[in-house]
Design a protein around this motif. Structure first.
Motif, mmCIF file in Angstrom:
data_model
loop_
_atom_site.group_PDB
_atom_site.id
_atom_site.type_symbol
_atom_site.label_atom_id
_atom_site.label_comp_id
_atom_site.label_asym_id
_atom_site.label_seq_id
_atom_site.Cartn_x
_atom_site.Cartn_y
_atom_site.Cartn_z
ATOM 1 N N ALA A 92 0.825 -1.215 0.000
ATOM 2 C CA ALA A 92 0.000 0.000 0.000
ATOM 3 C C ALA A 92 0.852 1.255 0.000
ATOM 4 O O ALA A 92 0.472 2.282 -0.576
ATOM 5 C CB ALA A 92 -0.931 -0.010 1.213
ATOM 6 N N HIS A 93 2.014 1.206 0.662
ATOM 7 C CA HIS A 93 2.922 2.357 0.711
ATOM 8 C C HIS A 93 4.331 1.873 0.376
ATOM 9 O O HIS A 93 4.988 1.251 1.207
ATOM 10 C CB HIS A 93 2.913 3.011 2.098
ATOM 11 C CG HIS A 93 1.603 3.635 2.462
ATOM 12 N ND1 HIS A 93 0.630 2.943 3.155
ATOM 13 C CD2 HIS A 93 1.106 4.877 2.223
ATOM 14 C CE1 HIS A 93 -0.415 3.732 3.337
ATOM 15 N NE2 HIS A 93 -0.161 4.904 2.779
ATOM 16 N N LEU A 94 4.750 2.130 -0.845
ATOM 17 C CA LEU A 94 6.117 1.790 -1.202
ATOM 18 C C LEU A 94 7.100 2.812 -0.637
ATOM 19 O O LEU A 94 8.222 2.466 -0.275
ATOM 20 C CB LEU A 94 6.250 1.698 -2.723
ATOM 21 C CG LEU A 94 5.425 0.586 -3.402
ATOM 22 C CD1 LEU A 94 5.692 0.568 -4.886
ATOM 23 C CD2 LEU A 94 5.729 -0.768 -2.788
ATOM 24 N N ASP A 95 6.684 4.051 -0.586
ATOM 25 C CA ASP A 95 7.504 5.085 0.045
ATOM 26 C C ASP A 95 7.034 5.240 1.487
ATOM 27 O O ASP A 95 5.946 5.728 1.755
ATOM 28 C CB ASP A 95 7.345 6.410 -0.709
ATOM 29 C CG ASP A 95 8.285 7.481 -0.164
ATOM 30 O OD1 ASP A 95 8.934 7.229 0.881
ATOM 31 O OD2 ASP A 95 8.374 8.560 -0.774
ATOM 32 N N ARG A 96 7.857 4.783 2.417
ATOM 33 C CA ARG A 96 7.461 4.775 3.828
ATOM 34 C C ARG A 96 8.206 5.825 4.646
ATOM 35 O O ARG A 96 8.394 5.667 5.839
ATOM 36 C CB ARG A 96 7.702 3.387 4.413
ATOM 37 C CG ARG A 96 6.887 2.317 3.700
ATOM 38 C CD ARG A 96 7.091 0.950 4.305
ATOM 39 N NE ARG A 96 6.312 -0.053 3.603
ATOM 40 C CZ ARG A 96 6.310 -1.348 3.891
ATOM 41 N NH1 ARG A 96 7.068 -1.792 4.884
ATOM 42 N NH2 ARG A 96 5.568 -2.185 3.214
ATOM 43 N N SER A 97 8.624 6.873 3.972
ATOM 44 C CA SER A 97 9.362 7.919 4.683
ATOM 45 C C SER A 97 8.443 8.927 5.359
ATOM 46 O O SER A 97 8.852 9.603 6.299
ATOM 47 C CB SER A 97 10.305 8.649 3.716
ATOM 48 O OG SER A 97 9.574 9.184 2.615
ATOM 49 N N HIS A 98 7.176 9.039 4.906
ATOM 50 C CA HIS A 98 6.230 9.996 5.498
ATOM 51 C C HIS A 98 4.859 9.324 5.593
ATOM 52 O O HIS A 98 4.011 9.473 4.712
ATOM 53 C CB HIS A 98 6.148 11.280 4.667
ATOM 54 C CG HIS A 98 7.466 11.983 4.519
ATOM 55 N ND1 HIS A 98 8.009 12.753 5.524
ATOM 56 C CD2 HIS A 98 8.355 11.995 3.488
ATOM 57 C CE1 HIS A 98 9.175 13.242 5.118
ATOM 58 N NE2 HIS A 98 9.412 12.791 3.894
ATOM 59 N N LEU A 99 4.644 8.580 6.663
ATOM 60 C CA LEU A 99 3.421 7.816 6.862
ATOM 61 C C LEU A 99 2.562 8.446 7.944
ATOM 62 O O LEU A 99 3.039 9.249 8.754
ATOM 63 C CB LEU A 99 3.757 6.371 7.270
ATOM 64 C CG LEU A 99 4.582 5.533 6.293
ATOM 65 C CD1 LEU A 99 5.079 4.271 6.980
ATOM 66 C CD2 LEU A 99 3.764 5.179 5.058
ATOM 67 N N SER A 100 1.293 8.025 7.958
ATOM 68 C CA SER A 100 0.479 8.339 9.123
ATOM 69 C C SER A 100 0.938 7.465 10.285
ATOM 70 O O SER A 100 1.599 6.439 10.080
ATOM 71 C CB SER A 100 -0.997 8.086 8.823
ATOM 72 O OG SER A 100 -1.221 6.696 8.604
ATOM 73 N N ALA A 179 9.201 11.435 11.071
ATOM 74 C CA ALA A 179 9.891 11.557 9.799
ATOM 75 C C ALA A 179 10.733 12.824 9.763
ATOM 76 O O ALA A 179 10.563 13.742 10.579
ATOM 77 C CB ALA A 179 8.882 11.559 8.655
ATOM 78 N N GLN A 180 11.659 12.880 8.818
ATOM 79 C CA GLN A 180 12.498 14.054 8.689
ATOM 80 C C GLN A 180 11.650 15.279 8.361
ATOM 81 O O GLN A 180 10.757 15.229 7.519
ATOM 82 C CB GLN A 180 13.543 13.845 7.586
ATOM 83 C CG GLN A 180 14.568 12.776 7.899
ATOM 84 C CD GLN A 180 15.599 12.634 6.800
ATOM 85 O OE1 GLN A 180 15.511 13.295 5.767
ATOM 86 N NE2 GLN A 180 16.588 11.767 7.030
ATOM 87 N N GLY A 181 11.932 16.378 9.058
ATOM 88 C CA GLY A 181 11.159 17.587 8.858
ATOM 89 C C GLY A 181 9.861 17.608 9.635
ATOM 90 O O GLY A 181 9.094 18.569 9.529
ATOM 91 N N GLY A 182 9.575 16.520 10.380
ATOM 92 C CA GLY A 182 8.356 16.470 11.170
ATOM 93 C C GLY A 182 7.090 16.242 10.380
ATOM 94 O O GLY A 182 5.984 16.382 10.902
ATOM 95 N N ALA A 183 7.219 15.861 9.085
ATOM 96 C CA ALA A 183 6.041 15.631 8.241
ATOM 97 C C ALA A 183 5.701 14.148 8.255
ATOM 98 O O ALA A 183 6.184 13.372 7.432
ATOM 99 C CB ALA A 183 6.307 16.109 6.814
ATOM 100 N N GLY A 184 4.924 13.722 9.208
ATOM 101 C CA GLY A 184 4.493 12.337 9.287
ATOM 102 C C GLY A 184 5.421 11.480 10.136
ATOM 103 O O GLY A 184 6.216 11.988 10.939
ATOM 104 N N TRP A 185 5.296 10.158 9.924
ATOM 105 C CA TRP A 185 6.017 9.192 10.740
ATOM 106 C C TRP A 185 6.670 8.144 9.852
ATOM 107 O O TRP A 185 6.254 7.911 8.716
ATOM 108 C CB TRP A 185 5.063 8.498 11.724
ATOM 109 C CG TRP A 185 4.354 9.436 12.638
ATOM 110 C CD1 TRP A 185 3.198 10.129 12.377
ATOM 111 C CD2 TRP A 185 4.758 9.815 13.951
ATOM 112 N NE1 TRP A 185 2.853 10.900 13.432
ATOM 113 C CE2 TRP A 185 3.794 10.737 14.435
ATOM 114 C CE3 TRP A 185 5.826 9.465 14.777
ATOM 115 C CZ2 TRP A 185 3.866 11.301 15.692
ATOM 116 C CZ3 TRP A 185 5.905 10.029 16.035
ATOM 117 C CH2 TRP A 185 4.946 10.931 16.486
#
Length: 372
Positions: A92-100, A179-185
């Motif tokens: 569902a999420h291949l990019d997992r750098s900014h998740l809920s 996550a980096q920058g505080g945008a998500g987890w």
């Protein structure tokens, strides 16, 4: 299944580098196109297997060995279907750098235990099936005592329970972080107080998951093949010496063909298991990167191993279709029902638009379908 699809930059490789672009391309092809196709085929074919093997098992209730074999195969198909469905959240999420936070928590604590427990359960069911066939062929007098159908339920229950217990610790070796920058987890591996002990535990788990079952399957099936050939040759000699009637010969031939098909089916399942699971075994032992990527070659090997393991979930349908006549008959009956339903809907739709029909033609078509 050692799935790792998070797109991150390996240490020492700057973003925008050619290696990073190639890595993204490999993951895009493997996890956006190939694996979803394999998952769709696996879910569909295993669902058909569950239905048709359930019917075949009921039709062979009077034959204890065959009914028990179909029971194992039905649960194998069900487990592999669930394992395929469990891969959907993994993709569902291949990019997992900014998740809920919910997704990050799932990937950190549930993805690995759920996926590996289900794939390990399917392996254990194959082992249980091989043990059942080994006792039936090599020790038939003890079959009623140590491999009765009631024991198949216990073995399958243990096949589901033991892998779940083995992989519970894997739900605690990663943690959710911002996550980096505080945008998500996102998530990352925990600092282990005893990394060598954790690696040793991983080796033990992998030994129980694939390595020991693979060795046991090879040994059991070698014994089955040897004993089966010896019993078959002895039966032929007895048949020739006694000069039995043709009716008895035809019954023996029919029984022998059924036994041959079951043996060949088991051999084919074991062979495909080894071919599709050994790369994943090697990957699990050499991969210590956790949530981050390793080298480019490792990620290519990871994609190949993951796709092979998912492909193995759908290969059993082909094997059942080739070796089990009841499955072919069940598929033909299912297709016949679908064909009748579609024809009925078409006739009903045309009738609703005021078309006239010859009832004689409809009866002839129905009769023709019944003869298929």
């Amino acid at each position: 299944m050692p799935v790792n699809t998070s797109i991150s930059t390996p240490d020492g490789v700057p973003e925008g580098d050619a290696g990073d672009a190639q890595l993204a391309l490999v993951e895009d092809v493997a996890y956006r196109y190939i694996m979803p196709a394999f998952i769709s085929v696996s879910v569909l074919t295993n669902l058909m297997n569950v239905v048709m093997l359930g019917r075949a098992r009921r039709q062979h209730q009077q034959r204890q060995a065959q009914a028990t074999t179909f029971f194992y195969l039905m649960w194998l198909a069900l487990t592999e279907m669930l394992a395929s469905l469990a891969l959907v959240p993994a993709l569902a999420h291949l990019d997992r750098s900014h998740l809920s936070y919910g997704w990050a928590f799932y990937y950190a604590h549930f993805e690995t235990p759920v996926l590996n427990a289900l794939t390990s359960a399917s392996v254990y069911i194959v082992v249980g099936l091989s043990v059942d066939r080994y006792i039936a062929v090599c020790h038939p007098r003890r079959y009623q005592d140590v491999s009765a159908p009631r024991l198949a339920v216990s073995r399958i229950t243990l096949s589901l329970l033991v892998p779940a217990l083995l992989y519970i610790p894997h739900g605690f070796y990663q943690k959710v972080v911002a996550a980096q920058g505080g945008a998500g987890w996102t998530y990352e591996g925990l600092e282990m107080a005893a990394p060598r002990a954790w690696y040793a535990w991983n080796v033990v788990v992998e030994l129980c998951h694939r390595m020991a079952p693979a060795t046991l399957l090879a040994a059991l099936n070698a014994c089955i093949i040897y004993t089966f050939k010896k019993v078959t040759s002895r039966r032929r000699l007895l048949t020739k010496s006694k000069g039995t009637e043709s009716t008895n010969k035809s019954e023996d031939n029919s029984k022998g063909q059924q036994e041959h098909r079951l043996i060949y089916l088991l051999m084919a399942i074991v062979t495909t298991f080894l071919l599709t699971n050994l790369p994943a075994t090697v990957l699990a032992l050499i991969d210590t990167a956790g949530a981050s990527h390793g080298s480019f070659s490792l990620e290519v090997f990871r994609a190949v191993a993951n796709c092979l393991e998912v492909l193995g979930f759908s290969l059993n349908f082909v094997l059942y279709f080739v070796f089990v006549p009841g499955v072919r008959q069940g598929l033909n009956e299912a297709l016949l029902v679908v064909r009748k339903s579609v024809c009925g809907l078409v006739v009903h739709a045309k009738a609703a638009h005021g078309c006239s029909y010859s009832f004689g033609e409809d009866r002839s078509k129905d009769t023709e379908y019944d003869e298929v």
